[in-house]
Each structure stands twice: as C-alpha cells, then as structure tokens.
Scaffold this active site. Structure first.
Site, short mmCIF file in Angstrom:
data_model
loop_
_atom_site.label_atom_id
_atom_site.label_comp_id
_atom_site.label_asym_id
_atom_site.label_seq_id
_atom_site.Cartn_x
_atom_site.Cartn_y
_atom_site.Cartn_z
N ASN A 58 -16.70 5.88 -4.68
CA ASN A 58 -16.89 4.82 -5.67
C ASN A 58 -17.44 3.53 -5.05
O ASN A 58 -18.36 2.91 -5.57
CB ASN A 58 -15.55 4.58 -6.36
CG ASN A 58 -15.59 3.46 -7.35
OD1 ASN A 58 -16.43 3.46 -8.23
ND2 ASN A 58 -14.71 2.50 -7.20
N LYS A 60 0.86 -1.19 0.00
CA LYS A 60 0.00 0.00 0.00
C LYS A 60 0.89 1.23 0.00
O LYS A 60 2.03 1.18 0.49
CB LYS A 60 -0.88 0.01 1.26
CG LYS A 60 -2.04 0.97 1.18
CD LYS A 60 -3.09 0.49 0.20
CE LYS A 60 -4.48 0.75 0.65
NZ LYS A 60 -5.41 -0.29 0.26
N ASP A 107 -6.93 3.97 -4.71
CA ASP A 107 -7.45 3.89 -3.36
C ASP A 107 -8.12 5.25 -3.10
O ASP A 107 -8.54 5.91 -4.05
CB ASP A 107 -6.30 3.59 -2.37
CG ASP A 107 -6.81 3.04 -1.04
OD1 ASP A 107 -7.10 1.85 -0.96
OD2 ASP A 107 -6.95 3.82 -0.09
#
Ligand code: GLU
Length: 406
Positions: free
Chosen positions: A218, A103, A143
């Site tokens: 989203n 990440k 993200d």
C-alpha cells in the site's frame, strides 16, 4: 538479522547525548511502559484448533493514548514490536499529534489462512488484548499484512465486548465502518509531500529526477503513483519476489495491474528484472525503501548511489549504515517523519469518529499536507541548528516534546 529494538535504543541514546537529556528520563524511555504477550486459539476450517502468539507494546503515553499498527507476519518478534512502538512515540510527537506510541502483532503467515480463518484470528487477538486497548487508552491501526477489512472485524469484536459501537478504538477502517477518506493513500501521499519538499529545497527538476521504490504494498504503491502522476521519473519498483528497472520510466498503474493479475511486479514486460539488492544500489536520485527493516546496513551502505533517501518503511537503515551515509553527505529523511502520513490521517479518522464528522478527501489531503510539510521544515532547521543529520533533528524535536511533558 540485527535486533531492531537495539537499533531504536541506540538512536535514542545518540540523541540523548546531543540534547543533554536527563539520564533518568533516558533510562525510562529506553523501555516500553508495558509489553503484553498473549496466546490464543483459533478454529481452522477443518475443525482443528491452532494456537497463535501475539504482542502489544505500549511505549509511552505522556502526549496521548498509545497509537500504532498491528502486523501479521511470521517475522514478528517481541524485539521488533518494542522497537516499532518506540518509533511510534517519536513519529506522533514529530508531527505534533496528541498520541503516544504503541505497536503490536501476531506471528502468522496470512497467506496460509482462509478468509474465515483470518477473521477468527483477528477477532481472537482483539479479545486477547481488549483490556489494554480503547479509544482513550490505546488505538491500533493497520500495518504489514493487515488492512481495512481486518480493522473492521476488530472494531466489531471490541464493540461487542464493551457493549456499544466503538469506532474510535481502531483507525484505518473502511469508509463504511467509520474510516476516513484518504487513509489508504495517506502514508504514500505523505512520502510524496516530503519528496516535494526535497525538490523545492534542493531544486530538483521533476522530469529528470529518477526514483527507485523498494516495496509495492500500500505504501510503496501510493508513493510511486503520486510521484509519477506529478511528473517525477519512477524507474524501479520491487516486491518480495524481485525488482524491475527501466531507465526511461515505468507505468506505475500498469505495474499494479500486473501484480494483481500475475502475482508479482517481475511479470511486467519491457523492463529489466533485477534483485531487490540491485535496486538499492541503482544510480538514481531518490531511493525509497518502503518494505522492511534493516535493508540498508553496514554491508551495503557504501554502495548506495542515491543522493536522497526517503524512509517509508519503519527502520530500513541500521545505525551503522546511517553513519556511513551521513559521512557521504547523503540526505536521509527518517521514517518517523517520512512515513508519518499514515498515523496523521489515523488521527484525523479518530477525531472524526469522536466528533461525528465526515471530511472530504480533499480536506484530508490538504490537512495532511499542512501537517507534514511544516514538520519537514522544522526538522530541517533543527538538524541545521544541531549540525546533525535529519534523523537526529527529528529525534531531537520529538524526544524533547515527550520529555518536557514527562
Ligand atoms: N502502521 C502505521 C505506522 O507504522 C500507521 C499507524 C497508525 O495509523 O496508527 O505508522
């Protein structure tokens, strides 16, 4: 604010006891393989330069290349990125993808940047981490506050650096940049497939099952869209400015129009405007936190009325809150399973890029369903076998898959 990395470490420590994990393996898995902090300059539209700080955490790659999103947010910290990278290791393992966990993020408020500044920032960040990513090394994706356009700039920059088109280095791209059909809907749709599994397992009738969704990005939007299209009753929705509630149901597509034109879901008419905190405590059947970390904590966990919670955000429930909810017999479908639809379709995208294939949206949706629904069943049986909650069931499966390979 709780430290999300400590939460991630405490979840791992808890499952380690449950499955009698070798302590040397636990010690290694508590830390990322590699954590990189970079700083880089970006030229602003007025000709001045600003320095930004970014991170990439590579937690574990025994099952395949590191995989996971990049977020642009002022809240990005090393601890958050490390936690999110560890969760990605478990997430990819729980749905059996040949990936590890990673990440990254940049500390920035994208609302303060022009489109051109955002593009220069995205490209500069990729130059700063280009050495440690790659289609078989570490594959970023969108993200929070990043999107397919940002992914396109990043792939382009990376391709220039390596001197050849390299679409498989990043997933979540636009279709014309080599993205997959269905990637945009994937996380919300995966959450919807989980809802269908819960409905079958616990015999929930669609038209009387009420749902509250926190977060209308989203993920929250597509979850609410698929749920209401299937006939479930979405009664509350929120964004960072507040929440709306109508016990008779809310027209999800109309809320999106209102958000796009007026800036927030709270501008919707014929609804009660309430706070995000009130949304969490509504008397609904299913609660879906789809925004940020730590929203359900020790302070409010005993006030949650929903019987079922589907974690579409990463880390929305703290370990203390988890114990409270478990004691009250609440069913929590953990993030590493519930929101794995995104990375699953990222895998499909990566695969299509590598094999030069193009799948239809129907194929993608079907393959996602055939991945996430069996994973739910496996997690459920594991939790029953261990007499634990679903989070520990999911962790037990994921952690064993990783440690067997170590
Ligand atoms: N950022 C998403 C997640 O947290 C997707 C990651 C990916 O597609 O690699 O799961």
């Amino acid at each position: 604010m709780q430290d999300p990395f400590k939460n991630a470490q405490s979840q791992l420590t808890k499952v380690a006891k449950l499955i009698n994990l070798d302590s040397a393996k636990l010690e290694k898995l508590l830390l990322p393989d590699r954590f990189v902090e970079v700083s880089f300059r970006v030229r602003m539209d007025d000709g001045s330069y600003q320095t930004f700080v970014g991170y990439r955490s590579q937690h574990n790659n025994v099952l395949g290349p590191y995989k996971g999103g990049l977020r642009f947010s002022t809240y990005v910290t090393p601890e958050e990125v490390k936690a999110l990278s560890m969760w990605m290791t478990w997430k990819t393992a729980v749905v059996n993808l040949p990936f590890g966990g990673g990440k990254g993020g940049v500390k920035v408020d994208t609302k303060k940047l022009s489109e051109a500044e955002l593009e220069r920032l995205s490209r500069a960040f990729i130059r700063a981490i280009a050495d440690i990513i790659g289609p078989d090394k570490d594959v970023p994706a969108p993200d929070m506050y990043t999107n397919p356009t940002v992914m396109g700039w990043m792939v382009d920059e990376y391709s220039k650096i390596v001197g050849r088109p390299s679409p498989a280095v990043i997933t979540g791209k636009k279709i014309e940049d080599g993205g997959s059909q269905g990637r945009v809907e994937a996380t919300g749709l995966g959450g919807f497939y989980i809802l269908e599994e819960l409905a079958t397992k616990f015999k929930l009738e669609k038209d009387t099952t009420t749902i509250a969704v926190q977060g209308f990005g989203n993920v929250g939007y597509y979850f609410a869209y698929f749920a209401s299209k299937a006939g479930f009753k979405v009664v509350a929705i929120s964004d960072s400015k507040g929440a709306i509630y109508n016990p008779n149901g809310i027209d999800v597509e109309h809320v999106l129009e209102v958000k796009q034109t007026a800036g927030s879901v709270t501008n919707m008419s014929d609804v009660d405007v309430i706070s995000n905190e009130e949304l969490l405590k509504l008397d609904v059947d299913v609660l879906v936190p789809a925004a940020i970390e730590n929203v359900i904590a020790e302070t409010n966990a005993d006030k949650i009325k929903a019987k079922y919670i589907i974690e579409l955000a990463n880390g929305p429930i703290t370990p203390e809150a988890d114990s409270i909810l478990h004691a009250k017999n609440r069913i929590v479908v953990p993030d590493i399973l519930a929101n794995s639809g995104g990375v699953t379709v990222s895998y499909f995208e990566w695969y299509q890029n590598k094999h030069n294939e193009k799948w239809t949206k129907e194929e993608v949706f079907k393959k996602l369903e055939d991945t996430i629904k069996p994973a739910f069943k496996e997690v459920y049986s594991k939790a029953e076998e261990l007499n634990s909650d679903l989070r520990m069931g999911a962790y037990a499966l994921a952690v064993s898959r990783v440690t067997e390979k170590m």
